[in-house]
Design an enzyme around this catalytic site. Structure first.
Site, short mmCIF file in Angstrom:
data_model
loop_
_atom_site.label_atom_id
_atom_site.label_comp_id
_atom_site.label_asym_id
_atom_site.label_seq_id
_atom_site.Cartn_x
_atom_site.Cartn_y
_atom_site.Cartn_z
N HIS A 55 -40.13 -72.89 -45.24
CA HIS A 55 -39.76 -72.25 -43.97
C HIS A 55 -39.57 -73.31 -42.89
O HIS A 55 -40.52 -73.94 -42.45
CB HIS A 55 -40.83 -71.24 -43.54
CG HIS A 55 -40.40 -70.42 -42.36
ND1 HIS A 55 -39.35 -69.53 -42.42
CD2 HIS A 55 -40.86 -70.34 -41.08
CE1 HIS A 55 -39.19 -68.95 -41.24
NE2 HIS A 55 -40.09 -69.43 -40.40
N HIS A 57 -37.21 -74.28 -39.19
CA HIS A 57 -36.15 -74.17 -38.18
C HIS A 57 -35.95 -75.60 -37.68
O HIS A 57 -36.73 -76.09 -36.85
CB HIS A 57 -36.58 -73.27 -37.01
CG HIS A 57 -37.12 -71.93 -37.43
ND1 HIS A 57 -36.31 -70.91 -37.86
CD2 HIS A 57 -38.39 -71.45 -37.49
CE1 HIS A 57 -37.06 -69.86 -38.17
NE2 HIS A 57 -38.33 -70.16 -37.95
N TYR A 117 -30.58 -69.32 -37.73
CA TYR A 117 -30.05 -68.24 -36.88
C TYR A 117 -29.23 -68.74 -35.69
O TYR A 117 -28.78 -67.96 -34.87
CB TYR A 117 -31.17 -67.30 -36.41
CG TYR A 117 -32.33 -67.96 -35.68
CD1 TYR A 117 -32.24 -68.24 -34.32
CD2 TYR A 117 -33.50 -68.29 -36.35
CE1 TYR A 117 -33.30 -68.83 -33.65
CE2 TYR A 117 -34.57 -68.88 -35.67
CZ TYR A 117 -34.46 -69.15 -34.33
OH TYR A 117 -35.50 -69.74 -33.67
N HIS A 200 -34.26 -61.60 -39.46
CA HIS A 200 -35.12 -62.42 -38.61
C HIS A 200 -36.52 -61.82 -38.52
O HIS A 200 -37.52 -62.53 -38.69
CB HIS A 200 -34.54 -62.60 -37.20
CG HIS A 200 -35.43 -63.43 -36.35
ND1 HIS A 200 -36.50 -62.90 -35.65
CD2 HIS A 200 -35.48 -64.77 -36.13
CE1 HIS A 200 -37.15 -63.88 -35.04
NE2 HIS A 200 -36.54 -65.02 -35.31
N GLU A 226 -46.22 -61.91 -37.52
CA GLU A 226 -46.77 -63.16 -37.01
C GLU A 226 -47.64 -62.86 -35.78
O GLU A 226 -48.62 -63.55 -35.53
CB GLU A 226 -45.64 -64.13 -36.63
CG GLU A 226 -46.14 -65.46 -36.06
CD GLU A 226 -45.03 -66.46 -35.76
OE1 GLU A 226 -43.85 -66.08 -35.87
OE2 GLU A 226 -45.35 -67.60 -35.41
N HIS A 260 -45.41 -65.91 -42.71
CA HIS A 260 -46.63 -65.73 -41.89
C HIS A 260 -47.55 -64.65 -42.48
O HIS A 260 -48.62 -64.95 -42.98
CB HIS A 260 -46.34 -65.44 -40.41
CG HIS A 260 -45.55 -66.50 -39.73
ND1 HIS A 260 -46.00 -67.79 -39.62
CD2 HIS A 260 -44.31 -66.47 -39.15
CE1 HIS A 260 -45.09 -68.51 -38.98
NE2 HIS A 260 -44.05 -67.74 -38.70
N ASP A 311 -42.19 -74.77 -40.56
CA ASP A 311 -41.72 -73.82 -39.55
C ASP A 311 -41.19 -74.51 -38.30
O ASP A 311 -40.08 -74.98 -38.27
CB ASP A 311 -42.86 -72.83 -39.25
CG ASP A 311 -42.44 -71.64 -38.40
OD1 ASP A 311 -41.25 -71.56 -38.04
OD2 ASP A 311 -43.28 -70.79 -38.09
ZN LIG Z 1 -40.14 -69.17 -38.32
#
Ligand SMILES: [Zn+2]
Length: 431
Positions: A55, A57, A117, A200, A226, A260, A311
């Protein structure tokens, strides 16, 4: 054909001494305990299978060490993240992701699941090439020498009440779920790229759109519970938990990874287990953002496979993520030894690779992709450490050599792109 000789190698859940590996066309063709042969490449310390960062971003890397000066929570951190998201272009995103993925490679990551995204222009209109941002990520991973699973995230609304995207969020949204599906259908896998999808979250995707996303054949990911506020909003709108909503809409399958799962209930855990879905734990992010302690042991006991991800990249240290599963659980349970070290290595390697669609990686065994991560046993952090318990002590700084699909990407702590610290500094300065 390349021969590697490992001082120790992680085979079938344990560190074995003196292992010789033969690699042909990027895959293991022989794994034996034997002496080195002339011409073998020597790998010292403990050689683990390739780590998966399930995971990521990538652009959040620009926020590290810049959001800690005041009070706040997940939601105030998100405002800072949106400010970076608003400024990125395909070129600056490529430079930032390339340096971030190179940092990952140096930490032992051989494949990353990019939960992507940031699709469109700042005002929300598509670029001439609608997947130009995905193309930047693909190029970045190729340059950094790691495999990429592009988890193209559907992001259509600002909250469960259906309120429209506003401000920087407009970059994230497609017109509707069908426009999202059309754009994603144009993404093609290649030798080092797989394409998966993501919803998302139950906040950002309307309930009726979940089935369209769930129809995808490959890996599918979703941010799940989360925040306690997400649970409350979902309950107000639909009278159920986010997990129950996903289950009702057919989103939970054996190809699903929930990211999460910090605030899931016992009933939610049962639903995830029954569906064969996995959970990606992101311990350093969860502690950085004050999310809470996830029920990792309860998930594991129920049979839910665990993987790990860095993350938002407050830290890129997948060994730390893996032991975070155990250490967070200790804090919650006030008990030690909740997971065996081999179970943590499994989350870091085979389970993580599976969660992002690389089931042919994550184990040192014949037929698997030849990913190798050599971790030093002679550093100030690891001197004296039992090789079987290395995952409880070593850090990313102890990773000396990394091989991805038989190709060496990191040698003696140096990435093939050169000074990755400089690359990161320049890329972050340009955002
Ligand atoms: Zn995330």
């Amino acid at each position: 054909v390349t021969g590697f000789w490992c001082e120790h190698a992680w085979v079938d859940g344990q560190a074995l001494a003196g292992v010789r590996l033969t690699v042909t066309e990027g895959a293991f063709t022989e794994v034996v305990q034997a002496a080195a042969e002339v011409g073998d490449e020597q790998l010292r310390g403990v050689v683990l299978p390739g780590f998966a960062n399930a995971h990521s971003h990538a652009f959040h890397r620009a926020l590290r060490g810049r959001t800690g000066s005041g009070a706040g929570d997940f939601w105030s951190w998100r405002e800072r993240m949106y400010a970076v998201a608003a400024r990125l272009t395909p070129d600056t995103y490529l430079a930032l992701a390339r340096a971030t993925y190179a940092e990952m490679a140096m930490a032992g990551v051989t494949a990353v699941g990019e939960f992507h995204y940031l699709h469109h222009q700042a005002d929300g209109s598509p670029y001439d090439e609608p997947n130009v941002m995905a193309a930047a990520l693909r190029q970045a991973a190729r340059d950094a020498g790691i495999r990429l699973t592009l988890l193209d995230a559907c992001y259509l609304q600002a909250s469960v009440d259906g309120s429209p995207l506003a401000g920087p969020q407009r970059r994230f949204g497609d017109r509707d779920v069908d426009a999202w599906a059309t754009r994603v259908a144009a993404l093609r896998p290649d030798a080092s790229t797989r394409v998966g999808v993501a919803a998302h979250s139950v906040r950002a995707v309307p309930r009726q759109a979940m089935r369209t996303i769930a129809a995808w054949d490959g890996p599918r990911h979703v941010h799940l519970s989360e925040q306690a506020a997400e649970n409350a909003a979902c309950r107000d709108a639909f009278g159920c938990s986010p997990t129950e909503l996903l289950q009702a809409e057919g989103f939970l399958t054996a190809r699903t990874t929930a990211v999460h799962a910090t605030h899931v209930t016992g009933r939610d855990i049962g639903l995830l287990a029954a569906a064969g879905s996995g959970v990606c734990a992101c311990a350093t992010t969860e502690r950085d953002l004050g999310d809470g302690l996830g029920p990792f042991h309860a998930l594991h006991e129920a049979g839910v496979p665990l993987s790990v991800g860095s993350d938002q990249h407050a830290v890129i240290d997948l060994l730390e993520e893996a032991r975070g599963i155990e250490l967070h659980d200790r804090l919650a349970a006030q008990q030690r030894g909740r997971f065996r070290p081999a179970e943590l290595v499994d989350a870091l390697t085979a389970r993580g690779q599976e969660a992002i669609g690389w089931g042919d990686a994550g184990r040192i065994q014949v037929g698997q992709r030849a990913d190798l991560v050599a971790v030093r046993l002679d550093s100030v952090r690891t001197a004296g450490v039992d090789p079987q318990q290395l995952v409880l002590a070593a850090t990313a700084a102890d990773v000396s050599d990394v091989v991805v699909d038989g190709v060496r990407v990191v040698s003696d702590g140096r990435h093939r792109l050169g000074d990755v610290g400089r690359l990161l500094a320049a890329a972050i300065a340009a955002t």
